[in-house]
Design an enzyme around this catalytic site. Structure first.
Site, short mmCIF file in Angstrom:
data_model
loop_
_atom_site.label_atom_id
_atom_site.label_comp_id
_atom_site.label_asym_id
_atom_site.label_seq_id
_atom_site.Cartn_x
_atom_site.Cartn_y
_atom_site.Cartn_z
N SER A 25 0.84 -1.20 0.00
CA SER A 25 0.00 0.00 0.00
C SER A 25 0.87 1.24 0.00
O SER A 25 2.06 1.18 0.34
CB SER A 25 -0.92 0.05 1.24
OG SER A 25 -1.65 -1.13 1.39
N ASN A 26 0.26 2.37 -0.34
CA ASN A 26 0.87 3.69 -0.18
C ASN A 26 -0.07 4.55 0.65
O ASN A 26 -1.30 4.45 0.50
CB ASN A 26 1.10 4.39 -1.52
CG ASN A 26 2.06 3.65 -2.42
OD1 ASN A 26 2.99 3.01 -1.95
ND2 ASN A 26 1.84 3.73 -3.72
#
Length: 826
Positions: free
Chosen positions: A259-260
């Site tokens: 994820s970011n």
């Protein structure tokens, strides 16, 4: 879609119960009509004599806005809407975690959890889930749940079953064709949902060793001391030859899901109001997809966002008071223990000088035969005080095996994390950003993710305040297992292999931890600043380079080590925006420029390497004819947009480079410049040159034209547009490519890159005088049913980067409503 508003008795398929239909109406007890639980009442003064009363309003892309009079009704509406969209996908998972895949699908098939990733045979899968999600585990989770959340869960079961029973009664012709006539389409129970919660709890721990756990069997023969020593030497030699990328070790260390996320505080925001950005990189198939909904009980709860399938609470979301997101953390959620065994009875181990019997767990499953009959298959697995026994092999040779002298077992902190649902449920009820932070510390039920959050008047907040075994570095130093720990530490940095024979090697306890055995908040990393924090799946260390986080146990993550290209790009994007050096107008963030940045599909590997490849490698190809590859790369814009040319060659080249045993960089990592190092591609390395030649061959063999735009060769693997047209997908592999805009496939094939993993739920959230303002996507759309109108519509919008403003306030939901139903049950 037409609006359906209740006026007395609406059409029968909407109000079976309220209208007294004779068709079956589901209850939480499944087909029997009774779950044996009193928690399912859900009634309140607002509901009168009705057990459930809930309105489901769908807006564009099929997002359900669920407004209920109480928690039971809220779960009921969620369960009905979710089943309408994803019944078959979820039901297959319920069958799996009951240990019934072999019974209905035969023993020759397999069951995969793409997020881990792990694949097991149906038979091994059944035995694993019978062991891990047994009745005791279910009762432990059930006993710990907040009573209000229990009401929602019970309502979810009833709502899910109601839709299923309507389908079985023929009321939704054409829908859910994948399972509408399947023998395993049977009403679920509350226990099924608790098993689903357990499955999600251990997805980053025990699940990674599913095959290793079900393969663990005691040695058949009692060996002499001499033979035992020979076996031990062989195992040590094999372990010394093992590599970190070997399957079992890779699954323990590097989960595929990522994820970011950013939390941008008042100093980073043009308006002075914080912004929260979140984008989990999760599978586009299976039940680790995310489902978007709004959950509202007037005056009690109002939250919008996404849940992992089958969980009737919001896991990532927003409202007028706060917003948050998650990324998968580097912390290990388990430890391994080495056991010294009784050589005359290897089902006994020494603990504090005494022999302790392992606990045999006899299991049986039903296996469908080719003639349609069922055969019983049995297996006995073994548990210790820590958890299940396991055997880790490399190319079929046990390296952490079960001999007459030694054995290995696992303790999983998240199998003990009965606070998981309470954590998210209480966050859903939180009335302020401050309360959100307090709940993270007091409940401490976050299972395997980092968190960022903020609120309309808050700062930028990051925390890996999550469930981590309390094993400080001092305990690792004093308690490391005497035989194998050094080699395991080389393969799995940070993962403790402890001496299971000593009581002083049990997990510790912190005074501020809610339960024994895990770290409390005071020993877990967190950071709050007025400018910004971030995480892109590396450890907590470089959350903000201006204030590195240090001094934490190695089991949580590494400090002072090189970051991935994706992490470095994520940091550089913020630094460049605040400095005004990214080519955009002004400095600081607002929603439009943040949205442009996070989806511009820039690739940091190209920024670091394209120029040197073209100027240094291509003119001096030597033994390698790379003319086509070089011409393609020369046209490449260092991005993975639909119009980008040259991406396949670069992606295959960089994948080859990243797989080299030696570093491809001339300038090594520098702890004093961690964002910009390592750098300078070693273009003189023959292996780097060969990597480009091999990439050219790979693209040629796939039949992909070197001048073909990406939009013609990269597409959604999970859904097509109405009429069957492929939906083009932008983005590239986040790791190792250094793409912030993530899109993963299983590799290049004749048709290009079929994307089945990557950007999933994207939210950009801020606040103004009217309250919350949230925009984003659900990249693969709300439904897994091809007959559903919301099977591909959001994917099409995502393909064109058409940001959608999520309706949240009642007036906005009403204005955007495409259908409204009221569901009741007496």
């Amino acid at each position: 879609m037409s609006k359906l508003l209740r006026a007395g008795c609406v059409p029968v398929l909407l109000l079976l119960a309220a209208c007294g239909s004779s068709l079956p109406v589901a209850t939480s007890g499944g087909a029997s009509g009774s779950s044996g639980s009193s928690s399912g009442s859900g009634s309140s003064s607002g509901a009168g004599t009705l057990k459930y009363d809930v309105t489901v309003t769908r807006t564009q892309y099929g997002i359900p806005h669920i407004k209920a009079v109480d928690f039971g009704s809220l779960g009921y509406g969620y369960g009905y809407a979710f089943a309408e969209d994803n019944l078959c996908t979820m039901m297959e998972d319920y069958v799996a975690i009951r240990g019934q895949r072999s019974q209905y699908l035969g023993g020759s098939g397999t069951y995969s959890i793409p997020a881990v990733p792990v694949t097991a045979s149906n038979i091994d899968s059944d035995f694993f889930w019978k062991l891990i999600a047994d009745d005791t585990a279910v009762q432990n989770f059930k006993a710990a749940i907040d009573p209000r959340a229990a009401l929602a869960l019970s309502g979810y079961v009833d709502g899910f079953n109601r839709y299923m029973n309507e389908l079985l009664a023929g009321q939704h012709p054409g829908s859910q064709a994948a399972c509408a006539t399947a023998p395993w389409l049977q009403n679920i129970t509350e226990d099924d949902v608790y098993r689903r919660i357990i499955r999600l709890a251990v997805i980053a721990s025990s699940s990674a060793l599913e095959n290793e756990i079900v393969a663990a069997q005691p040695p058949a023969l009692v060996l002499s001391a001499k033979a035992q020593n020979r076996a031990r030497r062989r195992a040590l030699a094999e372990l010394a030859r093992a590599k970190p990328e070997d399957p079992a070790f890779a699954r323990m260390r590097e989960k595929r899901f990522g994820s970011n996320m950013y939390s941008l505080g008042p100093q980073a925001s043009v308006s002075g109001t914080p912004i929260v950005y979140g984008n989990p990189h999760f599978p586009w198939t299976g039940t680790e997809r995310l489902y978007m909904a709004q959950l509202t009980i007037p005056g009690v709860m109002d939250i919008e966002g996404v849940s992992l399938y089958g969980i009737p609470v919001i896991n990532i979301g927003f409202n007028d008071n706060l917003a948050w997101s998650h990324t998968v953390s580097t912390a290990f959620r388990f430890t391994l223990y080495e056991l010294t065994l009784n050589p005359l009875n290897p089902k006994q181990y020494f603990y504090n000088g005494q022999l302790v019997d392992m606990t045999p767990v006899p299991l049986s499953i039903q296996v469908l035969q080719s003639d349609g009959s069922l055969a019983t298959q049995t297996r006995t697995l073994y548990k210790t005080q820590y958890g299940p026994m396991l055997v880790i092999s490399d190319d079929g040779i046990p390296v952490l095996g079960w001999t007459n002298a030694l054995g290995f077992t696992l303790r999983d902190a998240n199998l003990e994390n009965t606070r998981l649902i309470n954590q998210f449920f209480l966050w859903n009820l939180a009335t302020s950003f401050t309360q959100f932070k307090q709940l993270q510390k007091s409940v401490l039920g976050v299972p395997w993710v980092n968190t960022v959050a903020s609120g309309p008047t808050g700062d930028a907040y990051y925390a890996d305040i999550s469930v981590v075994p309390n094993v400080p570095n001092s305990e690792v130093a004093s308690c490391s297992a005497p035989v194998f720990s050094t080699l395991v530490a080389q393969l799995e940095p940070g993962l403790p292999l402890l001496d299971g024979s000593r009581a002083d090697c049990q997990w510790g306890t912190d005074a501020d931890a809610p339960v024994p055995g895990i770290f409390g908040p005071s020993h877990l990393p967190s950071l709050e600043r007025q400018d910004w924090v971030s995480n892109m799946n590396d450890s907590y260390w470089l959350t903000n380079p201006a204030q590195p986080l240090t001094g934490f146990a190695s089991i949580i993550g590494s400090e002072g080590t090189a970051r991935t290209l994706r992490t470095r790009l994520g940091i550089l994007q913020v630094q460049r925006r605040l400095a005004g050096t990214d080519g955009l107008t002004g400095t600081g963030f607002n929603l439009p420029n943040l949205q442009q940045i996070v989806l511009d599909s820039h690739m940091y590997s190209g920024e670091l390497g394209q120029a040197s490849v073209l100027s240094q490698m291509c003119p001096k190809a030597g033994l390698f004819n790379t003319a086509s590859a070089c011409a393609s790369i020369a046209q490449w814009d260092q991005a993975s947009n639909l119009t980008s040319i040259g991406l396949p060659v670069w992606q295959e080249f960089w994948r080859n480079v990243s797989g080299l045993s030696e570093s491809p960089w001339l300038t090594p990592f520098n702890i004093n410049d961690p964002v910009n190092t390592p750098n300078t591609l070693n273009t003189a390395d023959p292996l780097v040159q060969k990597a480009l030649s091999d990439a050219q061959t790979t693209v040629q063999n796939a039949g992909i034209g070197f001048n073909t735009p990406l939009g013609q060769v990269q597409y959604s693997a999970v859904n097509n547009a109405p009429g069957g047209a492929q939906i083009p997908i932008f983005g590239a592999e986040g790791d190792p490519m250094g793409s912030f805009t993530a899109a993963y496939s299983n590799g290049l094939v004749k048709t290009g890159y079929p994307i089945n993993f990557g950007n999933s739920y994207i939210q950009t959230v801020t606040w103004n005088s009217a309250g919350v303002l949230a925009q984003g996507f659900l990249t693969y759309s709300e439904s897994t049913d091809p007959a559903n109108p919301h099977y591909a519509d959001f994917t099409q919008a995502y393909s064109q980067k058409q940001w959608y403003q999520f309706p949240f306030h009642a007036a906005d939901v009403q204005a955007a409503a495409e259908s409204t139903i009221e569901l009741t049950s007496p």
